[in-house]
Design a protein around this motif. Structure first.
Motif, PDB file in Angstrom:
ATOM      1  N   GLY A  26     -12.785  79.642  20.518  1.00 18.87           N
ATOM      2  CA  GLY A  26     -12.051  78.618  19.418  1.00 18.87           C
ATOM      3  C   GLY A  26     -11.391  79.626  18.440  1.00 18.87           C
ATOM      4  N   THR A  27     -12.384  79.993  17.812  1.00 23.82           N
ATOM      5  CA  THR A  27     -11.424  81.200  16.398  1.00 23.82           C
ATOM      6  C   THR A  27     -10.116  81.673  17.044  1.00 23.82           C
ATOM      7  N   SER A  28      -9.960  82.773  17.744  1.00 21.40           N
ATOM      8  CA  SER A  28      -8.633  83.251  18.752  1.00 21.40           C
ATOM      9  C   SER A  28      -7.187  82.441  18.821  1.00 21.40           C
ATOM     10  N   PHE A  29      -8.234  81.173  19.899  1.00 24.69           N
ATOM     11  CA  PHE A  29      -7.080  80.220  19.593  1.00 24.69           C
ATOM     12  C   PHE A  29      -6.517  79.214  18.491  1.00 24.69           C
ATOM     13  N   TYR A  30      -7.726  79.524  17.781  1.00 25.91           N
ATOM     14  CA  TYR A  30      -6.699  78.840  16.416  1.00 25.91           C
ATOM     15  C   TYR A  30      -6.088  79.864  15.266  1.00 25.91           C
ATOM     16  N   PHE A  31      -7.071  81.077  15.489  1.00 31.93           N
ATOM     17  CA  PHE A  31      -5.859  82.376  14.777  1.00 31.93           C
ATOM     18  C   PHE A  31      -4.474  82.239  15.246  1.00 31.93           C
ATOM     19  N   ILE A  32      -4.643  82.240  16.736  1.00 33.94           N
ATOM     20  CA  ILE A  32      -3.123  82.628  16.660  1.00 33.94           C
ATOM     21  C   ILE A  32      -2.180  81.448  17.055  1.00 33.94           C
ATOM     22  N   ALA A  33      -2.446  80.002  17.275  1.00 32.88           N
ATOM     23  CA  ALA A  33      -2.002  79.250  16.394  1.00 32.88           C
ATOM     24  C   ALA A  33      -1.158  79.048  15.344  1.00 32.88           C
ATOM     25  N   LEU A  34      -2.457  79.576  13.972  1.00 42.34           N
ATOM     26  CA  LEU A  34      -2.044  79.115  13.206  1.00 42.34           C
ATOM     27  C   LEU A  34      -1.215  80.834  12.459  1.00 42.34           C
ATOM     28  N   ASP A  35      -0.671  81.215  12.966  1.00 37.63           N
ATOM     29  CA  ASP A  35      -0.541  82.512  13.047  1.00 37.63           C
ATOM     30  C   ASP A  35       1.086  82.466  13.491  1.00 37.63           C
ATOM     31  N   LEU A  36       1.130  81.504  14.565  1.00 42.19           N
ATOM     32  CA  LEU A  36       2.433  80.958  15.191  1.00 42.19           C
ATOM     33  C   LEU A  36       3.286  80.131  14.885  1.00 42.19           C
ATOM     34  N   SER A  37       2.788  79.521  13.543  1.00 40.26           N
ATOM     35  CA  SER A  37       2.816  78.377  12.780  1.00 40.26           C
ATOM     36  C   SER A  37       3.571  78.589  11.354  1.00 40.26           C
ATOM     37  N   LEU A  38       3.386  79.724  11.078  1.00 42.08           N
ATOM     38  CA  LEU A  38       3.257  80.647   9.345  1.00 42.08           C
ATOM     39  C   LEU A  38       4.925  80.048   9.578  1.00 42.08           C
ATOM     40  N   ARG A  39       4.952  79.788   8.318  1.00 42.98           N
ATOM     41  CA  ARG A  39       6.754  79.156   8.014  1.00 42.98           C
ATOM     42  C   ARG A  39       7.335  80.324   6.548  1.00 42.98           C
ATOM     43  N   ALA A  40       8.468  80.294   6.448  1.00 44.08           N
ATOM     44  CA  ALA A  40       8.622  81.390   4.642  1.00 44.08           C
ATOM     45  C   ALA A  40       9.070  79.580   3.141  1.00 44.08           C
ATOM     46  N   ARG A  41       8.279  79.677   3.286  1.00 41.68           N
ATOM     47  CA  ARG A  41       8.918  78.523   1.942  1.00 41.68           C
ATOM     48  C   ARG A  41       9.749  79.116   0.545  1.00 41.68           C
ATOM     49  N   GLU A  42       9.987  78.500  -0.109  1.00 43.29           N
ATOM     50  CA  GLU A  42      11.346  78.756  -1.047  1.00 43.29           C
ATOM     51  C   GLU A  42       9.851  78.652  -2.001  1.00 43.29           C
ATOM     52  N   LYS A  43       9.267  78.986  -2.641  1.00 44.82           N
ATOM     53  CA  LYS A  43       7.834  79.239  -3.118  1.00 44.82           C
ATOM     54  C   LYS A  43       6.435  79.791  -2.878  1.00 44.82           C
ATOM     55  N   MET A  44       6.266  81.135  -2.792  1.00 49.81           N
ATOM     56  CA  MET A  44       5.191  81.588  -1.489  1.00 49.81           C
ATOM     57  C   MET A  44       4.908  82.834  -3.080  1.00 49.81           C
ATOM     58  N   ASN A  45       3.610  82.847  -2.683  1.00 49.90           N
ATOM     59  CA  ASN A  45       2.951  84.062  -3.511  1.00 49.90           C
ATOM     60  C   ASN A  45       3.110  85.056  -3.667  1.00 49.90           C
ATOM     61  N   PRO A  46       3.329  86.349  -4.344  1.00 49.49           N
ATOM     62  CA  PRO A  46       3.831  88.201  -4.018  1.00 49.49           C
ATOM     63  C   PRO A  46       3.022  87.728  -2.796  1.00 49.49           C
ATOM     64  N   GLY A  47       4.278  88.628  -1.890  1.00 49.71           N
ATOM     65  CA  GLY A  47       3.408  89.214  -0.217  1.00 49.71           C
ATOM     66  C   GLY A  47       3.060  88.469   0.496  1.00 49.71           C
TER      67      GLY A  47
END
Length: 393
Positions: A26-47
């Motif tokens: 479950g952890t493996s599936f979740y984190f891979i899905a999370l990684d693939l769902s990441l998007r760049a936003r206009e306002k994000m913290n440094p780094g």
């Protein structure tokens, strides 16, 4: 070890293995899905590399992933490692209690290779340790820098190991060891690569230094490998319940097909969760379907010419069953490994054999799963006689 104690150890270890294994998967599936769902936003913290908005259990969550690491180490950093470690430990415990303590019955088939229990166990340990060593060397080589080439080499390596194991162990012993080999690779990826690399990044943060991005990149590579190996290894781990897989004369080819099916299905799911359009990933499903059809055709029941029209006397079947089956499948088994008939199946009379004819046919005729490890030396002719009698019922 008494059969009673062995049964309880098996139950508790299997229960624990399922619990921690489900958590790890479950952890493996979740984190891979999370990684693939990441998007760049206009306002994000440094780094920050990207963020994801998620909803679950009536709540909304915003998750951030840093390109390398935050500038300072947070106080409540959570590590995901014990589920992987405990999955391997409980799995090895099952291997120990089920296959090592009963090597003659579950691991060795003298018609395949005449081994002593100690030799069979040593081969098991060397296979798991050597398999990890070779896999790790390949990943660290130039091949590891080419994702497609690395996938092919790892695939061929597992298939080659499967071929070797099917020429060493019994059918079920070989299949479970393919799973143990792959499971060892996955656990060592966490223990030897992913977590140590994360610790190096943490050490840099504690020193006030910039973390080296290569450690995260390497860890991500091994994490993805684990994700793609998950579906095939699950089939390997339950294979001892399916003699149509373990008893096939070319079961190593079935391993190859299972790897293809699992990888294709996993890739489709991963890329779908990553937002890829169906037409871009639909090619994976026909490949998985073709591999599945081939596997089904390979394992389809066939009428043995040696059985066709062969007249068999009831007395011949009774003699075969008494010689090769009743030691385990009786109200009071005489086999030292059992205190009661496995799965409650007793074969003390012809009526019992008729009742369980389909199971006997699958376990002892169409495959050599029974007798366990062929301890009693059941011959091919005896299997043909039993199969002909069942076909005539």
């Amino acid at each position: 070890m008494s059969a009673f104690i062995a049964d309880w150890l098996n139950i508790l270890l299997r229960w624990a293995h399922l619990v921690v294994g489900i958590t790890w998967i479950g952890t493996s599936f979740y984190f891979i899905a999370l990684d693939l769902s990441l998007r760049a936003r206009e306002k994000m913290n440094p780094g920050v590399f990207g963020t994801a908005w998620q909803v679950h259990g009536g709540g909304f969550y915003q998750v951030e992933k840093y390109t390398v690491a935050p500038e300072a180490l947070p106080e409540d950093l959570q590590w995901f490692k014990w589920d992987a470690y405990l999955t391997w430990v409980t799995g090895f415990g099952l291997l120990l209690t089920q296959y090592y303590f009963n090597a003659s019955a579950y691991l060795i088939d003298k018609s395949v290779l005449d081994l002593r229990p100690g030799e069979a166990i040593l081969i098991s340990l060397l296979t798991m340790g050597g398999g990890w060593f070779l896999y790790d060397r390949v990943c660290r080589s130039r091949i590891g820098q080419n994702t497609a080439l690395l996938a092919i080499v790892v695939f061929l390596g597992i298939v080659a190991a499967s071929y070797m194991l099917t020429n060493v162990y019994s059918g079920r012993g070989a299949f479970i060891h393919v799973g143990a080999l792959v499971g060892t690779i996955m656990a060592c990826n966490v223990f030897m690569i992913i977590v140590p690399n994360q610790r190096k990044i943490v050490a840099s943060l504690l020193k006030g230094e910039a973390a080296d991005p290569k450690y995260g990149k390497i860890g991500k590579q091994r994490s993805v490998h684990n994700n793609y190996l998950t579906l095939p290894v699950l089939v390997m781990m339950v294979s001892n319940h399916y003699p149509l897989l373990t008893g096939h004369p070319h079961s190593w080819l079935l391993v190859a097909l299972i790897l293809v099916i699992g990888a294709m299905v996993r890739h489709f799911i991963n890329r779908h969760e990553g937002g890829d359009h169906f037409r871009e990933i639909s090619w994976t499903l026909p490949i998985a379907a073709i591999a599945l059809v081939i596997a089904i055709l390979m394992t389809a029941p066939r009428v043995d010419p040696a059985m066709a029209g062969r007249a068999v006397a009831d007395a011949d079947v009774t003699a075969i069953v008494r010689t090769h089956c009743v030691a385990c499948h009786a109200a009071t088994p005489t086999h030292e490994g059992f205190t009661e008939a496995p799965k409650g199946i007793m074969l003390e009379s012809l009526e019992d054999v008729r009742r369980y004819a389909a199971l006997v046919d699958m376990q002892a005729v169409k495959s050599e799963a029974m007798p366990l490890g062929n301890e009693t030396g059941m011959t091919e002719d005896e299997r043909h006689i039993l199969g002909a009698w069942i076909a005539g019922q």
